[in-house]
Motif scaffolding. Sequence first.
Motif, PDB file in Angstrom:
ATOM      1  N   ALA A 108       0.946  -1.131   0.095  1.00 48.58           N
ATOM      2  CA  ALA A 108       0.049  -0.002   0.048  1.00 48.58           C
ATOM      3  C   ALA A 108       0.905   1.357  -0.003  1.00 48.58           C
ATOM      4  N   GLU A 109       2.015   1.197  -0.441  1.00 48.90           N
ATOM      5  CA  GLU A 109       3.001   2.390  -0.447  1.00 48.90           C
ATOM      6  C   GLU A 109       3.215   2.586  -2.057  1.00 48.90           C
ATOM      7  N   GLY A 110       2.882   2.126  -3.128  1.00 46.44           N
ATOM      8  CA  GLY A 110       3.293   2.164  -4.290  1.00 46.44           C
ATOM      9  C   GLY A 110       4.575   1.707  -4.921  1.00 46.44           C
ATOM     10  N   ILE A 111       4.958   0.791  -4.295  1.00 44.50           N
ATOM     11  CA  ILE A 111       6.281  -0.022  -4.704  1.00 44.50           C
ATOM     12  C   ILE A 111       6.017  -1.210  -5.580  1.00 44.50           C
ATOM     13  N   ARG A 112       4.883  -1.838  -5.475  1.00 43.30           N
ATOM     14  CA  ARG A 112       4.735  -3.105  -6.122  1.00 43.30           C
ATOM     15  C   ARG A 112       5.137  -2.959  -7.665  1.00 43.30           C
ATOM     16  N   ASN A 113       4.301  -1.944  -8.430  1.00 40.91           N
ATOM     17  CA  ASN A 113       4.520  -1.736  -9.698  1.00 40.91           C
ATOM     18  C   ASN A 113       5.633  -1.515 -10.302  1.00 40.91           C
ATOM     19  N   ILE A 114       6.559  -0.786  -9.280  1.00 42.58           N
ATOM     20  CA  ILE A 114       7.709  -0.570  -9.478  1.00 42.58           C
ATOM     21  C   ILE A 114       8.744  -1.932  -9.846  1.00 42.58           C
ATOM     22  N   ASP A 115       8.396  -2.813  -8.831  1.00 39.92           N
ATOM     23  CA  ASP A 115       9.162  -3.997  -9.048  1.00 39.92           C
ATOM     24  C   ASP A 115       9.025  -4.897 -10.111  1.00 39.92           C
ATOM     25  N   ILE A 116       7.741  -4.798 -10.272  1.00 44.64           N
ATOM     26  CA  ILE A 116       6.901  -5.771 -11.321  1.00 44.64           C
ATOM     27  C   ILE A 116       7.854  -5.022 -12.756  1.00 44.64           C
ATOM     28  N   MET A 117       7.684  -3.889 -12.951  1.00 41.34           N
ATOM     29  CA  MET A 117       7.984  -3.086 -14.214  1.00 41.34           C
ATOM     30  C   MET A 117       9.438  -3.312 -14.462  1.00 41.34           C
ATOM     31  N   ARG A 118      10.387  -3.289 -13.228  1.00 40.62           N
ATOM     32  CA  ARG A 118      11.858  -3.221 -13.404  1.00 40.62           C
ATOM     33  C   ARG A 118      12.304  -4.506 -13.935  1.00 40.62           C
ATOM     34  N   LEU A 119      11.569  -5.477 -13.470  1.00 37.96           N
ATOM     35  CA  LEU A 119      11.772  -6.875 -14.059  1.00 37.96           C
ATOM     36  C   LEU A 119      11.128  -7.509 -15.172  1.00 37.96           C
ATOM     37  N   ASN A 120      10.471  -6.520 -15.552  1.00 34.11           N
ATOM     38  CA  ASN A 120       9.693  -6.821 -17.011  1.00 34.11           C
ATOM     39  C   ASN A 120       9.074  -8.192 -16.693  1.00 34.11           C
ATOM     40  N   ALA A 121       8.425  -8.229 -15.583  1.00 34.89           N
ATOM     41  CA  ALA A 121       7.628  -9.580 -14.773  1.00 34.89           C
ATOM     42  C   ALA A 121       6.272  -9.454 -15.235  1.00 34.89           C
ATOM     43  N   THR A 122       5.494 -10.550 -15.334  1.00 37.50           N
ATOM     44  CA  THR A 122       4.021 -10.654 -15.706  1.00 37.50           C
ATOM     45  C   THR A 122       3.206  -9.990 -14.620  1.00 37.50           C
ATOM     46  N   ILE A 123       2.401  -9.067 -14.832  1.00 44.27           N
ATOM     47  CA  ILE A 123       1.599  -8.579 -13.935  1.00 44.27           C
ATOM     48  C   ILE A 123       0.487  -9.729 -13.417  1.00 44.27           C
ATOM     49  N   PRO A 124       0.637 -10.020 -12.246  1.00 46.11           N
ATOM     50  CA  PRO A 124      -0.243 -11.345 -11.662  1.00 46.11           C
ATOM     51  C   PRO A 124      -1.980 -11.153 -11.985  1.00 46.11           C
ATOM     52  N   GLY A 125      -2.302 -12.056 -12.367  1.00 47.36           N
ATOM     53  CA  GLY A 125      -4.119 -12.008 -12.383  1.00 47.36           C
ATOM     54  C   GLY A 125      -4.513 -12.144 -10.739  1.00 47.36           C
ATOM     55  N   LYS A 126      -5.947 -11.790 -10.812  1.00 51.22           N
ATOM     56  CA  LYS A 126      -6.500 -11.675  -9.557  1.00 51.22           C
ATOM     57  C   LYS A 126      -7.848 -11.875  -9.653  1.00 51.22           C
ATOM     58  N   GLY A 127      -8.684 -12.918  -8.887  1.00 49.41           N
ATOM     59  CA  GLY A 127     -10.167 -12.886  -9.207  1.00 49.41           C
ATOM     60  C   GLY A 127     -10.221 -13.349 -10.637  1.00 49.41           C
ATOM     61  N   THR A 128     -11.357 -12.516 -11.168  1.00 51.31           N
ATOM     62  CA  THR A 128     -11.566 -12.722 -12.611  1.00 51.31           C
ATOM     63  C   THR A 128     -10.817 -11.982 -13.581  1.00 51.31           C
ATOM     64  N   VAL A 129      -9.691 -11.271 -13.102  1.00 53.94           N
ATOM     65  CA  VAL A 129      -8.665 -10.605 -13.955  1.00 53.94           C
ATOM     66  C   VAL A 129      -7.674 -11.530 -14.274  1.00 53.94           C
ATOM     67  N   SER A 130      -7.392 -11.412 -15.484  1.00 50.64           N
ATOM     68  CA  SER A 130      -6.246 -12.129 -16.237  1.00 50.64           C
ATOM     69  C   SER A 130      -5.010 -11.566 -16.044  1.00 50.64           C
ATOM     70  N   ALA A 131      -4.113 -12.327 -15.689  1.00 47.50           N
ATOM     71  CA  ALA A 131      -2.655 -12.027 -15.710  1.00 47.50           C
ATOM     72  C   ALA A 131      -2.195 -10.951 -16.893  1.00 47.50           C
TER      73      ALA A 131
END
Length: 467
Positions: A418-441
Amino acid sequence: MLDPIPETAFSDQVVFDTPARVDLQVNNMYAYVKTGSFLGGRYQVYSDVRANDFINRTSNAVTALSVWNHTLTETSANDVLSVWGAGYAAINQINVFLRGLEANTAKYVTPVFAADYTTKNVPNYVGEARTLRALCYYAMLQLYARPYVDGGGSKPGLPLRLQAETNAENNNLARSTVAEVYTQILADLDAAEKILPLNYSSAESNVTRAHRNTAIALKTRVYLSMGRYEDVIKEADKIVPKTAPFVAASGVAHALNPSITAVFASPQVTTESILSFPFTAQNTPGTQNQLAYYFSPGPIGNGEYGLNPTGILANPAWAATDARRTNFVKVVGTESFMQKYSTGSPYTDKAPVIRYAEVLLSLAEARFRTAGPADVQALALLNAVRTRSNPTGAYAAFANTAAAVEAVLLERRIEFLAEGIRNIDIMRLNATIPGKGTVSAVEPTNPLYVWPIPSSELQTNNLMTRN
Protein backbone atom coordinates in the motif's frame (compact mmCIF):
# COMPACT_ATOMS: atom_id res chain seq x y z
CA MET A 1 -7.24 52.16 -13.00
CA LEU A 2 -6.88 50.55 -16.42
CA ASP A 3 -3.90 48.47 -15.23
CA PRO A 4 -4.70 47.46 -11.64
CA ILE A 5 -2.21 45.68 -9.40
CA PRO A 6 -3.58 42.30 -8.23
CA GLU A 7 -4.47 42.29 -4.54
CA THR A 8 -4.67 38.53 -4.02
CA ALA A 9 -1.69 37.35 -6.11
CA PHE A 10 1.85 38.50 -6.83
CA SER A 11 2.87 39.53 -10.33
CA ASP A 12 5.46 37.26 -11.95
CA GLN A 13 7.69 40.33 -11.98
CA VAL A 14 8.04 40.41 -8.19
CA VAL A 15 7.63 36.83 -6.94
CA PHE A 16 11.40 36.40 -6.66
CA ASP A 17 12.03 39.75 -4.94
CA THR A 18 12.22 38.54 -1.33
CA PRO A 19 13.20 35.32 0.47
CA ALA A 20 9.64 34.90 1.73
CA ARG A 21 8.22 35.09 -1.78
CA VAL A 22 10.77 32.64 -3.14
CA ASP A 23 9.85 30.28 -0.32
CA LEU A 24 6.23 30.51 -1.42
CA GLN A 25 7.28 29.44 -4.91
CA VAL A 26 9.06 26.43 -3.45
CA ASN A 27 5.95 25.47 -1.49
CA ASN A 28 3.97 25.80 -4.69
CA MET A 29 6.24 23.29 -6.45
CA TYR A 30 5.66 20.75 -3.72
CA ALA A 31 1.91 21.43 -3.88
CA TYR A 32 1.85 20.52 -7.57
CA VAL A 33 3.83 17.31 -7.07
CA LYS A 34 1.84 16.14 -4.05
CA THR A 35 -1.58 16.81 -5.57
CA GLY A 36 -3.97 13.98 -4.73
CA SER A 37 -4.27 12.92 -8.36
CA PHE A 38 -0.51 12.34 -8.53
CA LEU A 39 2.04 11.61 -5.79
CA GLY A 40 -0.26 12.69 -2.99
CA GLY A 41 -2.30 9.50 -3.17
CA ARG A 42 -3.53 8.16 -6.46
CA TYR A 43 -0.12 7.24 -7.86
CA GLN A 44 0.58 5.00 -4.86
CA VAL A 45 -2.87 3.42 -5.19
CA TYR A 46 -2.50 2.74 -8.91
CA SER A 47 0.95 1.23 -8.38
CA ASP A 48 -0.40 -1.25 -5.85
CA VAL A 49 -3.78 -2.23 -7.28
CA ARG A 50 -2.36 -3.08 -10.73
CA ALA A 51 -0.97 -6.25 -9.20
CA ASN A 52 -2.66 -9.05 -7.25
CA ASP A 53 -2.56 -8.13 -3.58
CA PHE A 54 -5.81 -6.16 -3.57
CA ILE A 55 -9.37 -6.88 -4.64
CA ASN A 56 -11.70 -4.14 -5.83
CA ARG A 57 -14.85 -4.05 -3.70
CA THR A 58 -16.94 -1.15 -4.99
CA SER A 59 -16.75 -1.27 -8.81
CA ASN A 60 -16.39 2.50 -8.68
CA ALA A 61 -15.05 3.76 -12.01
CA VAL A 62 -13.64 6.85 -10.29
CA THR A 63 -11.47 4.95 -7.81
CA ALA A 64 -9.08 2.95 -10.00
CA LEU A 65 -11.38 0.18 -11.22
CA SER A 66 -9.97 0.37 -14.75
CA VAL A 67 -6.42 0.33 -13.38
CA TRP A 68 -7.21 -2.74 -11.30
CA ASN A 69 -8.82 -4.73 -14.13
CA HIS A 70 -6.58 -3.41 -16.95
CA THR A 71 -9.31 -1.83 -19.07
CA LEU A 72 -7.70 1.60 -19.47
CA THR A 73 -8.08 3.53 -22.71
CA GLU A 74 -6.64 6.74 -24.14
CA THR A 75 -9.69 8.62 -22.87
CA SER A 76 -9.78 7.23 -19.30
CA ALA A 77 -10.21 10.52 -17.49
CA ASN A 78 -9.73 9.52 -13.85
CA ASP A 79 -6.36 7.88 -14.31
CA VAL A 80 -4.67 7.96 -17.74
CA LEU A 81 -5.51 11.61 -18.44
CA SER A 82 -5.37 12.76 -14.84
CA VAL A 83 -1.94 11.42 -13.90
CA TRP A 84 -0.40 12.63 -17.17
CA GLY A 85 -1.89 16.10 -16.72
CA ALA A 86 -0.88 16.37 -13.08
CA GLY A 87 2.61 15.06 -13.75
CA TYR A 88 3.36 17.48 -16.56
CA ALA A 89 1.72 20.37 -14.71
CA ALA A 90 4.12 19.72 -11.84
CA ILE A 91 7.09 19.43 -14.19
CA ASN A 92 6.25 22.72 -15.88
CA GLN A 93 5.75 24.46 -12.54
CA ILE A 94 9.23 23.30 -11.58
CA ASN A 95 10.65 24.52 -14.90
CA VAL A 96 8.97 27.91 -14.44
CA PHE A 97 10.48 28.17 -10.97
CA LEU A 98 13.98 27.31 -12.19
CA ARG A 99 13.74 29.86 -14.97
CA GLY A 100 12.57 32.49 -12.51
CA LEU A 101 15.47 31.83 -10.18
CA GLU A 102 17.93 32.10 -13.04
CA ALA A 103 16.39 35.33 -14.36
CA ASN A 104 16.60 36.94 -10.93
CA THR A 105 20.08 35.80 -9.93
CA ALA A 106 21.34 39.35 -9.37
CA LYS A 107 18.87 39.85 -6.52
CA TYR A 108 20.21 37.04 -4.37
CA VAL A 109 23.50 38.68 -3.44
CA THR A 110 21.83 41.58 -1.61
CA PRO A 111 22.06 41.80 2.17
CA VAL A 112 18.40 40.93 2.71
CA PHE A 113 18.85 37.57 1.02
CA ALA A 114 22.18 36.90 2.66
CA ALA A 115 20.62 37.54 6.07
CA ASP A 116 17.52 35.45 5.47
CA TYR A 117 19.16 32.44 3.86
CA THR A 118 20.93 31.06 6.90
CA THR A 119 19.70 27.46 6.74
CA LYS A 120 18.59 27.44 3.11
CA ASN A 121 19.67 29.32 0.05
CA VAL A 122 19.06 29.63 -3.65
CA PRO A 123 21.22 26.61 -4.61
CA ASN A 124 19.27 24.55 -2.06
CA TYR A 125 16.06 25.54 -3.81
CA VAL A 126 17.48 24.54 -7.18
CA GLY A 127 18.34 21.18 -5.65
CA GLU A 128 14.80 20.72 -4.37
CA ALA A 129 13.38 21.62 -7.77
CA ARG A 130 15.60 19.19 -9.64
CA THR A 131 14.86 16.42 -7.15
CA LEU A 132 11.14 16.90 -7.61
CA ARG A 133 11.44 17.00 -11.40
CA ALA A 134 13.42 13.75 -11.35
CA LEU A 135 10.78 12.16 -9.13
CA CYS A 136 7.98 13.23 -11.48
CA TYR A 137 9.64 11.84 -14.58
CA TYR A 138 10.56 8.60 -12.82
CA ALA A 139 7.00 8.08 -11.58
CA MET A 140 5.49 8.64 -15.03
CA LEU A 141 7.97 6.29 -16.71
CA GLN A 142 6.67 3.46 -14.55
CA LEU A 143 3.19 3.79 -16.04
CA TYR A 144 3.51 5.19 -19.56
CA ALA A 145 6.71 3.57 -20.88
CA ARG A 146 8.31 0.19 -21.30
CA PRO A 147 10.73 -1.00 -18.60
CA TYR A 148 14.39 -0.09 -19.06
CA VAL A 149 15.32 -3.77 -19.22
CA ASP A 150 13.20 -4.15 -22.35
CA GLY A 151 15.68 -3.09 -25.00
CA GLY A 152 18.11 -1.37 -22.66
CA GLY A 153 16.11 1.83 -22.62
CA SER A 154 15.71 2.04 -26.39
CA LYS A 155 11.91 2.02 -26.36
CA PRO A 156 9.84 5.24 -26.54
CA GLY A 157 9.78 7.12 -23.26
CA LEU A 158 8.23 10.50 -22.53
CA PRO A 159 8.39 13.97 -24.07
CA LEU A 160 11.29 15.46 -22.12
CA ARG A 161 10.06 18.94 -21.28
CA LEU A 162 12.79 20.99 -19.62
CA GLN A 163 11.73 24.50 -20.63
CA ALA A 164 9.30 26.74 -18.79
CA GLU A 165 6.15 27.00 -20.90
CA THR A 166 3.57 29.75 -20.52
CA ASN A 167 1.74 29.18 -23.81
CA ALA A 168 1.04 26.37 -26.31
CA GLU A 169 3.79 27.25 -28.79
CA ASN A 170 6.03 24.30 -27.89
CA ASN A 171 3.37 21.63 -27.47
CA ASN A 172 4.80 19.57 -30.33
CA LEU A 173 7.62 17.51 -28.85
CA ALA A 174 8.64 13.98 -29.76
CA ARG A 175 9.15 11.29 -27.18
CA SER A 176 12.67 10.79 -25.88
CA THR A 177 13.75 7.21 -25.38
CA VAL A 178 13.40 5.56 -22.00
CA ALA A 179 17.19 5.73 -21.61
CA GLU A 180 17.26 9.45 -22.41
CA VAL A 181 14.64 10.18 -19.78
CA TYR A 182 16.55 8.14 -17.20
CA THR A 183 19.72 10.05 -18.13
CA GLN A 184 17.94 13.32 -17.37
CA ILE A 185 16.55 11.94 -14.11
CA LEU A 186 20.05 10.99 -12.98
CA ALA A 187 21.49 14.32 -14.12
CA ASP A 188 18.91 16.11 -11.97
CA LEU A 189 19.60 13.93 -8.95
CA ASP A 190 23.39 14.14 -9.31
CA ALA A 191 23.18 17.93 -9.49
CA ALA A 192 20.74 18.06 -6.58
CA GLU A 193 22.95 15.93 -4.36
CA LYS A 194 25.74 18.51 -4.62
CA ILE A 195 23.64 21.54 -3.66
CA LEU A 196 20.90 20.28 -1.34
CA PRO A 197 21.30 20.95 2.40
CA LEU A 198 22.50 18.09 4.57
CA ASN A 199 19.45 18.56 6.77
CA TYR A 200 16.91 21.07 8.02
CA SER A 201 16.31 22.56 11.43
CA SER A 202 13.15 20.54 12.09
CA ALA A 203 12.39 16.83 11.97
CA GLU A 204 9.22 17.58 9.96
CA SER A 205 11.18 19.32 7.22
CA ASN A 206 13.67 16.44 7.10
CA VAL A 207 10.74 14.22 6.13
CA THR A 208 8.78 16.55 3.87
CA ARG A 209 11.48 18.47 1.98
CA ALA A 210 14.29 17.15 -0.19
CA HIS A 211 17.77 17.13 1.33
CA ARG A 212 21.01 15.52 0.20
CA ASN A 213 20.13 12.02 1.35
CA THR A 214 16.79 12.26 -0.47
CA ALA A 215 18.57 12.60 -3.81
CA ILE A 216 20.91 9.72 -2.95
CA ALA A 217 18.05 7.46 -1.86
CA LEU A 218 16.08 8.17 -5.03
CA LYS A 219 19.14 7.32 -7.10
CA THR A 220 19.23 3.85 -5.55
CA ARG A 221 15.65 3.37 -6.75
CA VAL A 222 16.42 4.69 -10.23
CA TYR A 223 19.52 2.55 -10.69
CA LEU A 224 17.64 -0.50 -9.44
CA SER A 225 14.96 0.11 -12.09
CA MET A 226 17.73 0.24 -14.70
CA GLY A 227 19.34 -2.96 -13.49
CA ARG A 228 22.58 -1.09 -12.75
CA TYR A 229 23.32 -2.91 -9.53
CA GLU A 230 26.90 -1.71 -9.05
CA ASP A 231 25.57 1.85 -9.13
CA VAL A 232 22.89 0.97 -6.58
CA ILE A 233 25.68 -0.16 -4.27
CA LYS A 234 27.77 2.94 -4.97
CA GLU A 235 24.91 5.28 -4.05
CA ALA A 236 23.60 3.29 -1.10
CA ASP A 237 27.10 3.09 0.40
CA LYS A 238 26.96 6.87 0.86
CA ILE A 239 24.22 6.55 3.48
CA VAL A 240 24.31 2.90 4.61
CA PRO A 241 27.20 1.66 6.80
CA LYS A 242 28.81 -1.70 6.12
CA THR A 243 27.64 -3.21 9.38
CA ALA A 244 24.75 -2.92 11.82
CA PRO A 245 23.36 -0.77 13.23
CA PHE A 246 22.61 0.67 9.83
CA VAL A 247 22.43 4.40 10.57
CA ALA A 248 23.36 7.02 7.99
CA ALA A 249 26.61 8.64 9.12
CA SER A 250 26.13 11.97 7.37
CA GLY A 251 23.21 14.23 6.62
CA VAL A 252 19.96 13.15 8.24
CA ALA A 253 20.72 10.16 10.48
CA HIS A 254 18.37 7.78 8.72
CA ALA A 255 17.75 4.48 10.47
CA LEU A 256 15.12 1.81 10.76
CA ASN A 257 12.69 2.77 13.46
CA PRO A 258 12.47 0.01 16.10
CA SER A 259 8.72 -0.16 15.43
CA ILE A 260 7.13 -0.29 11.99
CA THR A 261 3.89 0.83 13.61
CA ALA A 262 5.53 4.02 14.83
CA VAL A 263 6.63 4.86 11.29
CA PHE A 264 2.99 5.25 10.26
CA ALA A 265 1.62 6.64 13.52
CA SER A 266 0.64 10.30 13.37
CA PRO A 267 2.45 12.60 12.65
CA GLN A 268 4.60 10.07 10.69
CA VAL A 269 7.86 11.85 11.41
CA THR A 270 10.76 9.46 11.98
CA THR A 271 14.30 9.24 10.66
CA GLU A 272 13.20 6.23 8.62
CA SER A 273 11.00 8.40 6.41
CA ILE A 274 13.25 9.98 3.78
CA LEU A 275 10.50 11.76 1.85
CA SER A 276 6.76 11.94 2.45
CA PHE A 277 4.22 14.52 1.38
CA PRO A 278 2.22 16.13 4.22
CA PHE A 279 -1.41 17.20 4.48
CA THR A 280 -3.44 19.21 6.95
CA ALA A 281 -7.14 19.79 7.53
CA GLN A 282 -6.80 22.93 5.40
CA ASN A 283 -4.67 21.18 2.76
CA THR A 284 -6.13 17.74 2.02
CA PRO A 285 -5.48 15.29 -0.84
CA GLY A 286 -8.97 15.93 -2.19
CA THR A 287 -12.06 13.80 -2.67
CA GLN A 288 -11.38 10.11 -3.40
CA ASN A 289 -7.62 10.68 -3.57
CA GLN A 290 -6.80 9.75 0.02
CA LEU A 291 -4.79 6.63 0.81
CA ALA A 292 -6.89 5.80 3.88
CA TYR A 293 -10.06 6.19 1.81
CA TYR A 294 -8.90 3.48 -0.59
CA PHE A 295 -7.27 0.97 1.73
CA SER A 296 -8.79 1.37 5.21
CA PRO A 297 -12.25 0.03 6.05
CA GLY A 298 -15.00 2.12 7.63
CA PRO A 299 -15.28 4.19 9.66
CA ILE A 300 -11.76 5.42 8.80
CA GLY A 301 -11.94 4.94 5.03
CA ASN A 302 -14.24 3.55 2.42
CA GLY A 303 -12.50 0.23 1.89
CA GLU A 304 -12.38 0.55 -1.89
CA TYR A 305 -9.80 -2.25 -1.95
CA GLY A 306 -9.52 -5.21 0.39
CA LEU A 307 -6.58 -7.56 0.63
CA ASN A 308 -6.72 -10.45 -1.81
CA PRO A 309 -7.07 -13.65 0.25
CA THR A 310 -4.93 -15.48 -2.32
CA GLY A 311 -2.33 -12.69 -2.65
CA ILE A 312 0.47 -11.80 -0.24
CA LEU A 313 -1.95 -12.40 2.61
CA ALA A 314 -1.80 -16.13 1.88
CA ASN A 315 1.99 -16.33 1.63
CA PRO A 316 3.42 -18.37 4.54
CA ALA A 317 6.50 -16.13 4.61
CA TRP A 318 4.28 -13.40 6.06
CA ALA A 319 3.97 -14.83 9.55
CA ALA A 320 0.78 -14.45 11.57
CA THR A 321 2.83 -12.83 14.35
CA ASP A 322 4.55 -10.32 12.05
CA ALA A 323 3.97 -6.76 13.34
CA ARG A 324 3.11 -5.64 9.82
CA ARG A 325 0.25 -8.10 9.96
CA THR A 326 -0.91 -7.74 13.53
CA ASN A 327 -0.86 -3.94 13.40
CA PHE A 328 -1.84 -3.10 9.83
CA VAL A 329 -4.17 -5.89 8.68
CA LYS A 330 -7.71 -5.17 9.84
CA VAL A 331 -10.19 -8.04 9.62
CA VAL A 332 -13.83 -7.07 9.17
CA GLY A 333 -16.13 -10.06 8.96
CA THR A 334 -14.68 -12.29 6.25
CA GLU A 335 -12.61 -9.56 4.64
CA SER A 336 -9.15 -8.15 5.38
CA PHE A 337 -7.94 -4.60 4.81
CA MET A 338 -4.60 -2.81 4.90
CA GLN A 339 -4.96 -0.15 7.58
CA LYS A 340 -1.48 1.37 7.29
CA TYR A 341 -3.14 4.78 7.00
CA SER A 342 -5.24 5.29 10.10
CA THR A 343 -6.41 8.90 9.98
CA GLY A 344 -9.97 9.34 8.76
CA SER A 345 -11.60 12.44 7.32
CA PRO A 346 -10.14 14.94 6.51
CA TYR A 347 -7.38 12.40 5.74
CA THR A 348 -4.13 13.97 6.89
CA ASP A 349 -1.87 10.90 6.66
CA LYS A 350 1.35 11.69 4.83
CA ALA A 351 1.77 10.15 1.36
CA PRO A 352 5.00 8.12 1.46
CA VAL A 353 7.56 8.43 -1.32
CA ILE A 354 10.65 6.62 -0.04
CA ARG A 355 11.79 5.12 3.26
CA TYR A 356 15.22 4.04 4.53
CA ALA A 357 13.93 0.46 4.62
CA GLU A 358 13.69 0.58 0.82
CA VAL A 359 17.30 1.72 0.50
CA LEU A 360 18.42 -1.17 2.73
CA LEU A 361 16.50 -3.75 0.71
CA SER A 362 17.64 -2.26 -2.60
CA LEU A 363 21.23 -2.50 -1.42
CA ALA A 364 20.67 -6.08 -0.24
CA GLU A 365 19.27 -7.09 -3.62
CA ALA A 366 22.08 -5.38 -5.51
CA ARG A 367 24.73 -7.06 -3.38
CA PHE A 368 23.12 -10.49 -3.75
CA ARG A 369 23.00 -10.03 -7.51
CA THR A 370 26.64 -8.94 -7.75
CA ALA A 371 28.38 -10.78 -4.91
CA GLY A 372 26.25 -13.91 -4.63
CA PRO A 373 24.00 -15.49 -1.98
CA ALA A 374 26.70 -15.69 0.70
CA ASP A 375 27.20 -11.92 0.91
CA VAL A 376 27.25 -11.10 4.62
CA GLN A 377 26.12 -7.49 4.36
CA ALA A 378 23.23 -8.32 2.04
CA LEU A 379 21.93 -10.97 4.45
CA ALA A 380 22.26 -8.58 7.39
CA LEU A 381 20.38 -5.83 5.57
CA LEU A 382 17.55 -8.16 4.59
CA ASN A 383 17.27 -9.53 8.12
CA ALA A 384 17.37 -6.05 9.63
CA VAL A 385 14.16 -5.14 7.83
CA ARG A 386 12.56 -8.55 8.26
CA THR A 387 13.27 -9.12 11.96
CA ARG A 388 12.20 -5.60 12.89
CA SER A 389 8.64 -6.86 12.41
CA ASN A 390 9.20 -10.62 12.58
CA PRO A 391 11.93 -11.27 15.21
CA THR A 392 11.96 -15.04 14.68
CA GLY A 393 11.98 -14.88 10.91
CA ALA A 394 15.66 -14.28 10.18
CA TYR A 395 17.15 -16.06 7.19
CA ALA A 396 20.25 -18.15 7.92
CA ALA A 397 21.51 -18.66 4.38
CA PHE A 398 20.43 -19.10 0.77
CA ALA A 399 21.17 -21.96 -1.60
CA ASN A 400 21.69 -19.71 -4.60
CA THR A 401 21.40 -16.14 -5.85
CA ALA A 402 17.91 -16.66 -7.23
CA ALA A 403 16.63 -17.72 -3.82
CA ALA A 404 18.29 -14.74 -2.12
CA VAL A 405 16.86 -12.25 -4.60
CA GLU A 406 13.42 -13.83 -4.33
CA ALA A 407 13.55 -13.40 -0.55
CA VAL A 408 14.33 -9.69 -0.96
CA LEU A 409 11.52 -9.22 -3.48
CA LEU A 410 9.10 -10.96 -1.14
CA GLU A 411 10.20 -8.78 1.76
CA ARG A 412 9.69 -5.65 -0.35
CA ARG A 413 6.21 -6.86 -1.23
CA ILE A 414 5.31 -7.23 2.45
CA GLU A 415 7.14 -4.17 3.77
CA PHE A 416 5.80 -1.68 1.24
CA LEU A 417 2.28 -2.97 0.83
CA ALA A 418 0.00 0.00 0.00
CA GLU A 419 2.98 2.35 -0.53
CA GLY A 420 3.14 2.21 -4.32
CA ILE A 421 6.27 0.06 -4.75
CA ARG A 422 4.76 -3.14 -6.18
CA ASN A 423 4.35 -1.90 -9.75
CA ILE A 424 7.88 -0.49 -9.70
CA ASP A 425 9.25 -3.95 -8.85
CA ILE A 426 7.14 -5.70 -11.47
CA MET A 427 8.06 -3.26 -14.23
CA ARG A 428 11.80 -3.15 -13.55
CA LEU A 429 11.96 -6.92 -13.89
CA ASN A 430 9.70 -6.96 -16.96
CA ALA A 431 7.67 -9.53 -15.06
CA THR A 432 4.10 -10.59 -15.67
CA ILE A 433 1.45 -8.60 -13.80
CA PRO A 434 -0.31 -11.39 -11.88
CA GLY A 435 -4.00 -12.04 -12.29
CA LYS A 436 -6.51 -11.87 -9.47
CA GLY A 437 -10.09 -12.99 -9.16
CA THR A 438 -11.64 -12.81 -12.61
CA VAL A 439 -8.89 -10.49 -13.91
CA SER A 440 -6.34 -12.24 -16.10
CA ALA A 441 -2.58 -11.85 -15.81
CA VAL A 442 -0.91 -9.38 -18.15
CA GLU A 443 2.22 -10.57 -19.90
CA PRO A 444 4.96 -8.05 -20.72
CA THR A 445 4.17 -8.47 -24.43
CA ASN A 446 0.55 -7.46 -23.90
CA PRO A 447 -0.27 -3.88 -25.00
CA LEU A 448 -2.05 -3.47 -21.65
CA TYR A 449 1.28 -3.85 -19.84
CA VAL A 450 1.87 -0.09 -19.99
CA TRP A 451 -0.73 2.65 -19.86
CA PRO A 452 -1.90 4.21 -23.12
CA ILE A 453 -0.76 7.71 -24.00
CA PRO A 454 -3.71 9.97 -23.16
CA SER A 455 -5.89 11.38 -25.92
CA SER A 456 -5.27 14.88 -24.56
CA GLU A 457 -1.59 14.60 -25.45
CA LEU A 458 -2.21 12.95 -28.80
CA GLN A 459 -4.59 15.76 -29.77
CA THR A 460 -2.30 18.64 -28.81
CA ASN A 461 1.15 17.20 -29.60
CA ASN A 462 1.50 16.37 -33.29
CA LEU A 463 4.81 14.57 -32.70
CA MET A 464 3.43 12.23 -30.04
CA THR A 465 3.14 8.51 -30.77
CA ARG A 466 0.93 5.88 -29.15
CA ASN A 467 2.08 3.04 -26.96
